[in-house]
Design an enzyme around this catalytic site. Structure first.
Site, PDB file in Angstrom:
ATOM      1  N   ASN A   1       1.010  -0.998   0.118  1.00  8.00           N
ATOM      2  CA  ASN A   1      -0.079   0.015  -0.031  1.00  8.00           C
ATOM      3  C   ASN A   1       0.987   1.125   0.211  1.00  8.00           C
ATOM      4  OD1 ASN A   1      -1.778   2.211   0.740  1.00  8.00           O
ATOM      5  ND2 ASN A   1      -2.076   1.379   2.495  1.00  8.00           N
ATOM      6  N   TRP A   2       0.964   1.826  -1.413  1.00 12.89           N
ATOM      7  CA  TRP A   2       2.070   2.697  -1.556  1.00 12.89           C
ATOM      8  C   TRP A   2       1.643   4.399  -0.877  1.00 12.89           C
ATOM      9  CZ3 TRP A   2       4.518   2.483  -7.002  1.00 12.89           C
ATOM     10  CH2 TRP A   2       5.277   2.147  -7.247  1.00 12.89           C
ATOM     11  N   LYS A   3       0.037   4.371  -0.289  1.00 11.34           N
ATOM     12  CA  LYS A   3      -0.818   5.664   0.415  1.00 11.34           C
ATOM     13  C   LYS A   3      -0.280   7.206  -0.441  1.00 11.34           C
ATOM     14  CE  LYS A   3      -0.309   3.695   4.451  1.00 11.34           C
ATOM     15  NZ  LYS A   3      -0.595   3.427   6.438  1.00 11.34           N
TER      16      LYS A   3
ATOM     17  N   HIS B   1     -10.116   1.177   4.264  1.00  7.12           N
ATOM     18  CA  HIS B   1      -7.987   1.418   4.927  1.00  7.12           C
ATOM     19  C   HIS B   1      -8.485   2.357   6.114  1.00  7.12           C
ATOM     20  CE1 HIS B   1      -4.468   2.960   6.332  1.00  7.12           C
ATOM     21  NE2 HIS B   1      -3.982   1.293   5.621  1.00  7.12           N
TER      22      HIS B   1
ATOM     23  N   GLU C   1      -7.288   5.063   6.940  1.00  8.74           N
ATOM     24  CA  GLU C   1      -6.715   6.391   7.166  1.00  8.74           C
ATOM     25  C   GLU C   1      -7.967   6.876   6.352  1.00  8.74           C
ATOM     26  OE1 GLU C   1      -3.497   5.470   4.624  1.00  8.74           O
ATOM     27  OE2 GLU C   1      -2.558   5.198   7.403  1.00  8.74           O
TER      28      GLU C   1
ATOM     29  N   GLU D   1      -5.781  -4.738  10.513  1.00  8.01           N
ATOM     30  CA  GLU D   1      -5.271  -3.967  10.186  1.00  8.01           C
ATOM     31  C   GLU D   1      -4.978  -2.958  11.444  1.00  8.01           C
ATOM     32  OE1 GLU D   1      -2.682  -2.896   6.389  1.00  8.01           O
ATOM     33  OE2 GLU D   1      -4.539  -1.413   6.918  1.00  8.01           O
TER      34      GLU D   1
ATOM     35  N   GLY E   1       2.091   1.738  11.047  1.00  7.47           N
ATOM     36  CA  GLY E   1       3.156   3.093  10.739  1.00  7.47           C
ATOM     37  C   GLY E   1       3.629   3.932  11.749  1.00  7.47           C
TER      38      GLY E   1
ATOM     39  N   SER F   1       2.797  -2.019  10.207  1.00  5.16           N
ATOM     40  CA  SER F   1       4.592  -2.551  10.643  1.00  5.16           C
ATOM     41  C   SER F   1       4.535  -3.935  10.160  1.00  5.16           C
ATOM     42  CB  SER F   1       5.310  -1.944  11.626  1.00  5.16           C
ATOM     43  OG  SER F   1       4.059  -0.615  12.238  1.00  5.16           O
TER      44      SER F   1
ATOM     45  N   GLY G   1       2.831  -1.418   4.213  1.00  7.67           N
ATOM     46  CA  GLY G   1       3.035   0.106   3.662  1.00  7.67           C
ATOM     47  C   GLY G   1       4.542   0.725   3.938  1.00  7.67           C
ATOM     48  N   GLY G   2       4.760   0.918   4.692  1.00  8.50           N
ATOM     49  CA  GLY G   2       6.106   1.377   4.553  1.00  8.50           C
ATOM     50  C   GLY G   2       7.112   0.756   3.835  1.00  8.50           C
TER      51      GLY G   2
HETATM   52  P1  PGA Z   1       2.937  -0.048   7.247  1.00 13.27           P
HETATM   53  O1  PGA Z   1       1.305   0.640   6.857  1.00 13.27           O
HETATM   54  O2  PGA Z   1       2.938  -1.441   6.800  1.00 13.27           O
HETATM   55  O3  PGA Z   1       3.216   1.438   7.019  1.00 13.27           O
HETATM   56  O4  PGA Z   1       2.617  -0.049   8.657  1.00 13.27           O
HETATM   57  C1  PGA Z   1       0.058  -0.586   6.938  1.00 13.27           C
HETATM   58  C2  PGA Z   1      -0.877  -0.172   6.344  1.00 13.27           C
HETATM   59  O5  PGA Z   1      -1.640   0.962   6.455  1.00 13.27           O
HETATM   60  O6  PGA Z   1      -1.620  -0.784   4.728  1.00 13.27           O
END
Ligand code: PGA
Length: 248
Positions: free
Chosen positions: A10-12, A95, A97, A167, A173, A213, A234-235
């Site tokens: 997930n590149w966000k 998600h 967010e 999640e 994050g 994470s 994500g990251g």
């Molecule tokens: P993260 O994000 O791996 O940076 O914690 C995961 C996500 O929000 O899909």
């Protein structure tokens, strides 16, 4: 029953189109694995160049968002048929967010799930709990409520093709991963809920990811759990580590 693993990035809101092309090139050899579905969920503007960049590789293209109407006067929005035509096979829905910053509620998310399926795109349906909810011991109640609402009107055969991502908000994050036991407990609970709502065959087929994470050093442990079929990353999806997660 053996479920095919799925590791999705997930590149966000990261990577310009030219940076996206460069990242695809950097990761190409690192993410090679014929036994795993590898997906890059990328910002809308990167979809076309990324689809081009991963042509002929094992990588599938995913989107991070779309609007629930097929077309019309919705300035700034992108529809599911547009994603499909651009080569998108997966889309992230629900998600935390988007739930938090863009106020997407479960009634709206249910419409997105139905629309993605109608367009022939596989939903990666996310569910989550906050730290407060976990401490109040209502994690599973909260997860169940989200999934039951988001899957209203979705058939067993459709659910079988879907991906559900657990999640925990407190792990996204933050560098604070859920322990593999905490992650497994909720993923197992999600599978039990699907069996309850549909049947055992549907529960056995649906793929459940953990996200929050996940990185090159904790992926193998998380992925060793019987109800964790993959990860939403994500990251760590923005660097070479992603290749190590795919091959963990
Ligand atoms: P993260 O994000 O791996 O940076 O914690 C995961 C996500 O929000 O899909």
């Amino acid at each position: 029953m053996a479920r095919r693993r799925i590791i999705a990035g997930n590149w966000k809101m990261n990577k310009t189109p030219s940076e996206a092309i460069a990242l695809c090139a950097e990761l190409e050899d690192l993410v090679k694995n014929d036994n795993v579905d590898v997906v890059y969920c990328v910002p809308a503007i990167d979809i076309v160049p990324v689809a081009e960049a991963v042509k002929g590789t094992n990588v599938k293209v995913g989107a991070e968002n779309f609007y629930i109407e097929d077309k019309g006067a919705y300035t700034g929005e992108i529809s599911a048929p547009m994603l499909k035509d651009a080569g998108v096979e997966f889309v992230i829905i629900g998600h935390s967010e988007r739930r938090e910053y863009f106020k997407e509620d479960d009634a709206f998310l249910n419409k997105k799930v139905l629309k993605a399926i109608e367009a022939g795109i596989t939903p990666i349906l996310c569910c989550c709990e906050s730290l407060e909810q976990r401490e109040m011991n209502v994690t599973m109640d909260w997860i169940r409520l989200q999934i039951k609402s988001d899957l209203a009107g979705v058939s067993a055969d459709q659910v079988k093709t879907m991906v559900i991502a657990y999640e925990p908000i407190w792990a996204i994050g933050t560098g604070k991963t859920a322990t593999s036991d905490q992650a497994e407990e909720v993923c197992k609970g999600i599978r039990e809920l699907i069996a309850e709502m549909y049947d055992q065959a549907t529960a056995d087929a649906v793929r459940i990811q953990y996200g929050g994470s996940m990185n090159a050093s904790n992926a193998a442990e998380l992925l060793s759990k019987p109800n964790i079929d993959g990860g939403l990353i994500g990251g760590a999806s923005l660097k070479a580590d992603f290749g190590q997660i795919v091959n963990a």
